[in-house]
Scaffold this motif. Structure first.
Motif, PDB file in Angstrom:
ATOM      1  N   THR A  27     -27.035  -1.258  20.620  1.00 50.28           N
ATOM      2  CA  THR A  27     -27.473  -2.144  21.696  1.00 50.28           C
ATOM      3  C   THR A  27     -28.872  -2.661  21.422  1.00 50.28           C
ATOM      4  O   THR A  27     -29.762  -1.906  21.025  1.00 50.28           O
ATOM      5  N   ILE A  28     -29.028  -3.964  21.620  1.00 52.11           N
ATOM      6  CA  ILE A  28     -30.351  -4.582  21.561  1.00 52.11           C
ATOM      7  C   ILE A  28     -30.770  -4.771  23.019  1.00 52.11           C
ATOM      8  O   ILE A  28     -30.134  -5.520  23.765  1.00 52.11           O
ATOM      9  N   THR A  29     -31.777  -4.062  23.447  1.00 47.46           N
ATOM     10  CA  THR A  29     -32.219  -4.089  24.837  1.00 47.46           C
ATOM     11  C   THR A  29     -33.302  -5.155  25.028  1.00 47.46           C
ATOM     12  O   THR A  29     -34.279  -5.180  24.284  1.00 47.46           O
ATOM     13  N   ALA A  30     -33.067  -6.028  25.987  1.00 47.89           N
ATOM     14  CA  ALA A  30     -34.057  -7.063  26.316  1.00 47.89           C
ATOM     15  C   ALA A  30     -34.834  -6.609  27.544  1.00 47.89           C
ATOM     16  O   ALA A  30     -34.260  -6.137  28.515  1.00 47.89           O
ATOM     17  N   ALA A  31     -36.153  -6.758  27.502  1.00 45.83           N
ATOM     18  CA  ALA A  31     -37.019  -6.380  28.630  1.00 45.83           C
ATOM     19  C   ALA A  31     -38.139  -7.419  28.752  1.00 45.83           C
ATOM     20  O   ALA A  31     -38.339  -8.231  27.848  1.00 45.83           O
ATOM     21  N   ALA A  32     -38.885  -7.394  29.822  1.00 44.92           N
ATOM     22  CA  ALA A  32     -39.880  -8.412  30.153  1.00 44.92           C
ATOM     23  C   ALA A  32     -40.974  -8.531  29.097  1.00 44.92           C
ATOM     24  O   ALA A  32     -41.420  -9.636  28.781  1.00 44.92           O
ATOM     25  N   GLY A  33     -41.367  -7.438  28.528  1.00 49.78           N
ATOM     26  CA  GLY A  33     -42.434  -7.513  27.546  1.00 49.78           C
ATOM     27  C   GLY A  33     -43.615  -8.275  28.100  1.00 49.78           C
ATOM     28  O   GLY A  33     -44.126  -7.959  29.165  1.00 49.78           O
ATOM     29  N   THR A  34     -44.073  -9.339  27.486  1.00 49.47           N
ATOM     30  CA  THR A  34     -45.222 -10.141  27.948  1.00 49.47           C
ATOM     31  C   THR A  34     -44.783 -11.484  28.513  1.00 49.47           C
ATOM     32  O   THR A  34     -45.582 -12.406  28.661  1.00 49.47           O
ATOM     33  N   LEU A  35     -43.485 -11.621  28.840  1.00 44.77           N
ATOM     34  CA  LEU A  35     -42.974 -12.882  29.386  1.00 44.77           C
ATOM     35  C   LEU A  35     -43.597 -13.182  30.751  1.00 44.77           C
ATOM     36  O   LEU A  35     -43.760 -12.282  31.580  1.00 44.77           O
ATOM     37  N   SER A  36     -43.862 -14.441  30.982  1.00 46.55           N
ATOM     38  CA  SER A  36     -44.272 -14.886  32.327  1.00 46.55           C
ATOM     39  C   SER A  36     -43.931 -16.360  32.452  1.00 46.55           C
ATOM     40  O   SER A  36     -43.932 -17.095  31.465  1.00 46.55           O
ATOM     41  N   ALA A  37     -43.542 -16.768  33.617  1.00 46.78           N
ATOM     42  CA  ALA A  37     -43.227 -18.177  33.881  1.00 46.78           C
ATOM     43  C   ALA A  37     -43.421 -18.436  35.361  1.00 46.78           C
ATOM     44  O   ALA A  37     -42.907 -17.710  36.212  1.00 46.78           O
ATOM     45  N   ALA A  38     -44.165 -19.496  35.672  1.00 42.88           N
ATOM     46  CA  ALA A  38     -44.353 -19.875  37.076  1.00 42.88           C
ATOM     47  C   ALA A  38     -43.017 -20.348  37.617  1.00 42.88           C
ATOM     48  O   ALA A  38     -42.272 -21.037  36.930  1.00 42.88           O
ATOM     49  N   ASN A  39     -42.675 -19.950  38.792  1.00 43.75           N
ATOM     50  CA  ASN A  39     -41.454 -20.369  39.488  1.00 43.75           C
ATOM     51  C   ASN A  39     -40.159 -19.772  38.925  1.00 43.75           C
ATOM     52  O   ASN A  39     -39.073 -20.242  39.244  1.00 43.75           O
ATOM     53  N   TYR A  40     -40.266 -18.815  37.981  1.00 42.30           N
ATOM     54  CA  TYR A  40     -39.034 -18.220  37.426  1.00 42.30           C
ATOM     55  C   TYR A  40     -39.119 -16.708  37.404  1.00 42.30           C
ATOM     56  O   TYR A  40     -40.186 -16.127  37.186  1.00 42.30           O
ATOM     57  N   GLY A  41     -37.971 -16.104  37.604  1.00 44.98           N
ATOM     58  CA  GLY A  41     -37.783 -14.678  37.372  1.00 44.98           C
ATOM     59  C   GLY A  41     -36.925 -14.545  36.111  1.00 44.98           C
ATOM     60  O   GLY A  41     -36.417 -15.524  35.579  1.00 44.98           O
ATOM     61  N   PHE A  42     -36.761 -13.412  35.646  1.00 43.57           N
ATOM     62  CA  PHE A  42     -36.004 -13.197  34.403  1.00 43.57           C
ATOM     63  C   PHE A  42     -34.824 -12.288  34.646  1.00 43.57           C
ATOM     64  O   PHE A  42     -34.934 -11.304  35.387  1.00 43.57           O
ATOM     65  N   SER A  43     -33.738 -12.612  34.010  1.00 43.61           N
ATOM     66  CA  SER A  43     -32.546 -11.756  33.986  1.00 43.61           C
ATOM     67  C   SER A  43     -32.336 -11.365  32.521  1.00 43.61           C
ATOM     68  O   SER A  43     -32.372 -12.217  31.624  1.00 43.61           O
ATOM     69  N   PHE A  44     -32.106 -10.100  32.247  1.00 41.28           N
ATOM     70  CA  PHE A  44     -31.997  -9.620  30.857  1.00 41.28           C
ATOM     71  C   PHE A  44     -30.568  -9.199  30.553  1.00 41.28           C
ATOM     72  O   PHE A  44     -29.948  -8.458  31.316  1.00 41.28           O
ATOM     73  N   VAL A  45     -30.080  -9.673  29.416  1.00 44.14           N
ATOM     74  CA  VAL A  45     -28.728  -9.331  28.949  1.00 44.14           C
ATOM     75  C   VAL A  45     -28.876  -8.685  27.577  1.00 44.14           C
ATOM     76  O   VAL A  45     -29.510  -9.255  26.673  1.00 44.14           O
ATOM     77  N   ALA A  46     -28.269  -7.529  27.425  1.00 44.04           N
ATOM     78  CA  ALA A  46     -28.349  -6.798  26.148  1.00 44.04           C
ATOM     79  C   ALA A  46     -27.533  -7.513  25.073  1.00 44.04           C
ATOM     80  O   ALA A  46     -26.519  -8.138  25.349  1.00 44.04           O
ATOM     81  N   GLY A  47     -27.974  -7.399  23.858  1.00 47.03           N
ATOM     82  CA  GLY A  47     -27.235  -7.907  22.696  1.00 47.03           C
ATOM     83  C   GLY A  47     -26.705  -6.729  21.876  1.00 47.03           C
ATOM     84  O   GLY A  47     -26.893  -5.568  22.233  1.00 47.03           O
ATOM     85  N   THR A  48     -26.044  -7.041  20.747  1.00 49.01           N
ATOM     86  CA  THR A  48     -25.486  -5.995  19.880  1.00 49.01           C
ATOM     87  C   THR A  48     -25.939  -6.223  18.438  1.00 49.01           C
ATOM     88  O   THR A  48     -25.842  -7.335  17.914  1.00 49.01           O
ATOM     89  N   LEU A  49     -26.429  -5.176  17.823  1.00 48.41           N
ATOM     90  CA  LEU A  49     -26.740  -5.185  16.389  1.00 48.41           C
ATOM     91  C   LEU A  49     -25.607  -4.447  15.699  1.00 48.41           C
ATOM     92  O   LEU A  49     -25.336  -3.285  16.020  1.00 48.41           O
ATOM     93  N   THR A  50     -24.934  -5.130  14.800  1.00 49.40           N
ATOM     94  CA  THR A  50     -23.854  -4.489  14.034  1.00 49.40           C
ATOM     95  C   THR A  50     -24.392  -4.136  12.657  1.00 49.40           C
ATOM     96  O   THR A  50     -24.853  -5.009  11.916  1.00 49.40           O
ATOM     97  N   VAL A  51     -24.359  -2.842  12.324  1.00 45.98           N
ATOM     98  CA  VAL A  51     -24.802  -2.357  11.013  1.00 45.98           C
ATOM     99  C   VAL A  51     -23.551  -2.043  10.212  1.00 45.98           C
ATOM    100  O   VAL A  51     -22.754  -1.178  10.596  1.00 45.98           O
TER     101      VAL A  51
END
Length: 184
Positions: A5-29
Motif C-alpha cells: 500500500t502507498i499511503t497518501a497523507a497531507a504532508g505539507t499540502l495546503s490550498a485555500a478553499n479546499y480540503g483534501f481526500s486521500f486515496v491509497a495506491g498500490t506498489l507492486t514489487v
C-alpha cells in the motif's frame, strides 16, 4: 515480491478553499531477474584429465547447479569427471526463488581427445642363420583405471633383419597394425 500500500497523507499540502481526500495506491514489487556468469572450462582436454571444477555464479547470489546435457561425463556438485572421448556438454542452472525468476541456462562444451598409449617392442635375440622369433610388445599409458583388456587387435612388429643378416643389432619397429582402443 508482492503488493504494498502507498499511503497518501497531507504532508505539507495546503490550498485555500479546499480540503483534501486521500486515496491509497498500490506498489507492486515483482520478482527480479538474474543471470549466470561462468568461467569457461578448458577445452580440449585429454581423456584421463583430473576432474574439472566448474565455476559459475548467479547475479542473485543463489547457488548454481550443474548437469551433464550430453557426452561422456558425470557431475558431482560442481565437479565434472570425464568418462570417455567425445564432446561433453554441461549446463549451469539457477531455478530462482520467491525473489528471483529462474536464470537462463548456460551451457559449455568440452572436447575430450583420446589419451595416448605407448607400444614398446620387446627386445629379442637369435643366432645367425635362424628365423626371427615371433615379436611381442608391451602397451603402457592406461588412465582412469583402464586395463590392457580395453585394447583389441595387435601391433605390427617388424625388422629389416633376415636369417642371412650379419650379427648385430636391428631395430624392431612397432606400428599400429590392427590395434584399437576406445578412449585411446
Amino acid at each position: 515480491p508482492g503488493n504494498y500500500t502507498i499511503t497518501a497523507a497531507a504532508g505539507t499540502l495546503s490550498a485555500a478553499n479546499y480540503g483534501f481526500s486521500f486515496v491509497a495506491g498500490t506498489l507492486t514489487v515483482g520478482t527480479a531477474t538474474q543471470t549466470i556468469n561462468c568461467t569457461p572450462p578448458a577445452s580440449p582436454v585429454i581423456y584421463g584429465v583430473a576432474p574439472i571444477a566448474l565455476s559459475c555464479t548467479a547475479t542473485s547470489g543463489l547457488a548454481v547447479s550443474f548437469s551433464v546435457v550430453s557426452g561422456p561425463g558425470t557431475i558431482s556438485g560442481s565437479t565434472l569427471t570425464i568418462t570417455g572421448v567425445g564432446t561433453v556438454t554441461v549446463a549451469a542452472n539457477q531455478a530462482g526463488n520467491s525473489n528471483y525468476v529462474a536464470a537462463a541456462q548456460v551451457t559449455a562444451s568440452i572436447a575430450v581427445n583420446p589419451a595416448t598409449l605407448t607400444v614398446t617392442a620387446n627386445n629379442f635375440s637369435r643366432a645367425y642363420g635362424a628365423a626371427n622369433p615371433a615379436f611381442t610388445d608391451i602397451i603402457t599409458g592406461f588412465v582412469n583405471g583402464d586395463l590392457p583388456s580395453v585394447v583389441s587387435g595387435a601391433a605390427s612388429l617388424t625388422t629389416t633383419a633376415t636369417p642371412a643378416s650379419l650379427p648385430g643389432n636391428y631395430t624392431i619397429t612397432a606400428a599400429a597394425g590392427t590395434l584399437s582402443a576406445a578412449n585411446y
